[in-house]
Design a protein around this motif. Structure first.
Motif, PDB file in Angstrom:
ATOM      1  N   GLU A  32       0.832  -1.208   0.000  1.00  0.00           N
ATOM      2  CA  GLU A  32       0.000   0.000   0.000  1.00  0.00           C
ATOM      3  C   GLU A  32       0.869   1.261   0.000  1.00  0.00           C
ATOM      4  O   GLU A  32       0.585   2.228  -0.721  1.00  0.00           O
ATOM      5  N   LEU A  33       1.930   1.262   0.800  1.00  0.00           N
ATOM      6  CA  LEU A  33       2.817   2.424   0.843  1.00  0.00           C
ATOM      7  C   LEU A  33       3.508   2.649  -0.497  1.00  0.00           C
ATOM      8  O   LEU A  33       3.674   3.791  -0.940  1.00  0.00           O
ATOM      9  N   ARG A  34       3.895   1.563  -1.171  1.00  0.00           N
ATOM     10  CA  ARG A  34       4.502   1.695  -2.504  1.00  0.00           C
ATOM     11  C   ARG A  34       3.496   2.273  -3.496  1.00  0.00           C
ATOM     12  O   ARG A  34       3.828   3.109  -4.324  1.00  0.00           O
ATOM     13  N   ARG A  35       2.246   1.808  -3.393  1.00  0.00           N
ATOM     14  CA  ARG A  35       1.199   2.329  -4.282  1.00  0.00           C
ATOM     15  C   ARG A  35       1.004   3.826  -4.040  1.00  0.00           C
ATOM     16  O   ARG A  35       0.925   4.619  -4.973  1.00  0.00           O
ATOM     17  N   GLN A  36       0.965   4.212  -2.768  1.00  0.00           N
ATOM     18  CA  GLN A  36       0.811   5.629  -2.429  1.00  0.00           C
ATOM     19  C   GLN A  36       1.995   6.453  -2.923  1.00  0.00           C
ATOM     20  O   GLN A  36       1.824   7.581  -3.396  1.00  0.00           O
ATOM     21  N   ALA A  37       3.193   5.889  -2.814  1.00  0.00           N
ATOM     22  CA  ALA A  37       4.390   6.599  -3.281  1.00  0.00           C
ATOM     23  C   ALA A  37       4.331   6.810  -4.795  1.00  0.00           C
ATOM     24  O   ALA A  37       4.665   7.887  -5.294  1.00  0.00           O
ATOM     25  N   GLU A  41       4.157  10.367  -6.704  1.00  0.00           N
ATOM     26  CA  GLU A  41       5.085  10.713  -7.786  1.00  0.00           C
ATOM     27  C   GLU A  41       4.325  11.231  -9.000  1.00  0.00           C
ATOM     28  O   GLU A  41       4.714  12.229  -9.615  1.00  0.00           O
ATOM     29  N   LYS A  42       3.235  10.543  -9.354  1.00  0.00           N
ATOM     30  CA  LYS A  42       2.418  10.973 -10.500  1.00  0.00           C
ATOM     31  C   LYS A  42       1.847  12.369 -10.244  1.00  0.00           C
ATOM     32  O   LYS A  42       1.852  13.225 -11.131  1.00  0.00           O
ATOM     33  N   HIS A  45       4.565  14.959 -10.542  1.00  0.00           N
ATOM     34  CA  HIS A  45       4.880  15.199 -11.956  1.00  0.00           C
ATOM     35  C   HIS A  45       3.811  16.087 -12.591  1.00  0.00           C
ATOM     36  O   HIS A  45       4.117  17.033 -13.319  1.00  0.00           O
ATOM     37  N   SER A  46       2.558  15.788 -12.282  1.00  0.00           N
ATOM     38  CA  SER A  46       1.441  16.575 -12.821  1.00  0.00           C
ATOM     39  C   SER A  46       1.516  18.017 -12.331  1.00  0.00           C
ATOM     40  O   SER A  46       1.332  18.956 -13.114  1.00  0.00           O
ATOM     41  N   LEU A  47       1.800  18.197 -11.040  1.00  0.00           N
ATOM     42  CA  LEU A  47       1.897  19.553 -10.486  1.00  0.00           C
ATOM     43  C   LEU A  47       3.063  20.322 -11.092  1.00  0.00           C
ATOM     44  O   LEU A  47       2.949  21.519 -11.366  1.00  0.00           O
ATOM     45  N   CYS A  48       4.173  19.638 -11.332  1.00  0.00           N
ATOM     46  CA  CYS A  48       5.328  20.296 -11.964  1.00  0.00           C
ATOM     47  C   CYS A  48       4.965  20.744 -13.375  1.00  0.00           C
ATOM     48  O   CYS A  48       5.309  21.853 -13.789  1.00  0.00           O
TER      49      CYS A  48
END
Length: 97
Positions: A32-37, A41-42, A45-48
């Motif tokens: 679950e933590l990997r999924r959240q990470a 990240e996505k 990237h979208s905010l950037c």
């Protein structure tokens, strides 16, 4: 003695089962933590990308504003030059009369 050995084996089996359950829980939490990470990240990237787009829009708007300001100044200068030339022509015409 054999009864004691059986009791120890039963206790050890329970502890092992508890540990297996704990490991399974930790693995699920890790997943679950990997999924959240990955999701974070996505989103980052979208905010950037959005920030870059907004900065580009701001720079374009700033450039447009500067162009309009320069055009207005050029029009004002042209108007002043025309007015000045008109005054000079009138002054010369008046002096010749």
């Amino acid at each position: 003695s054999s009864r004691q050995a059986l009791e120890q084996a039963r206790v050890a089996t329970e502890e092992l089962d508890d540990m297996k359950a704990m490991v399974k829980g930790l693995e699920e939490e890790n997943t679950e933590l990997r999924r959240q990470a990955r999701q974070a990240e996505k989103e980052q990237h979208s905010l950037c990308s959005q920030a870059e787009g907004l900065q580009e829009e701001r720079l374009l708007a700033e450039g447009q504003g500067l162009r309009e300001h320069i055009q207005a100044q050029a029009a004002r200068m042209a108007s002043l030059e025309v007015s000045g030339a008109t005054v000079a022509m009138v002054a010369r015409a008046g002096g010749a009369g």
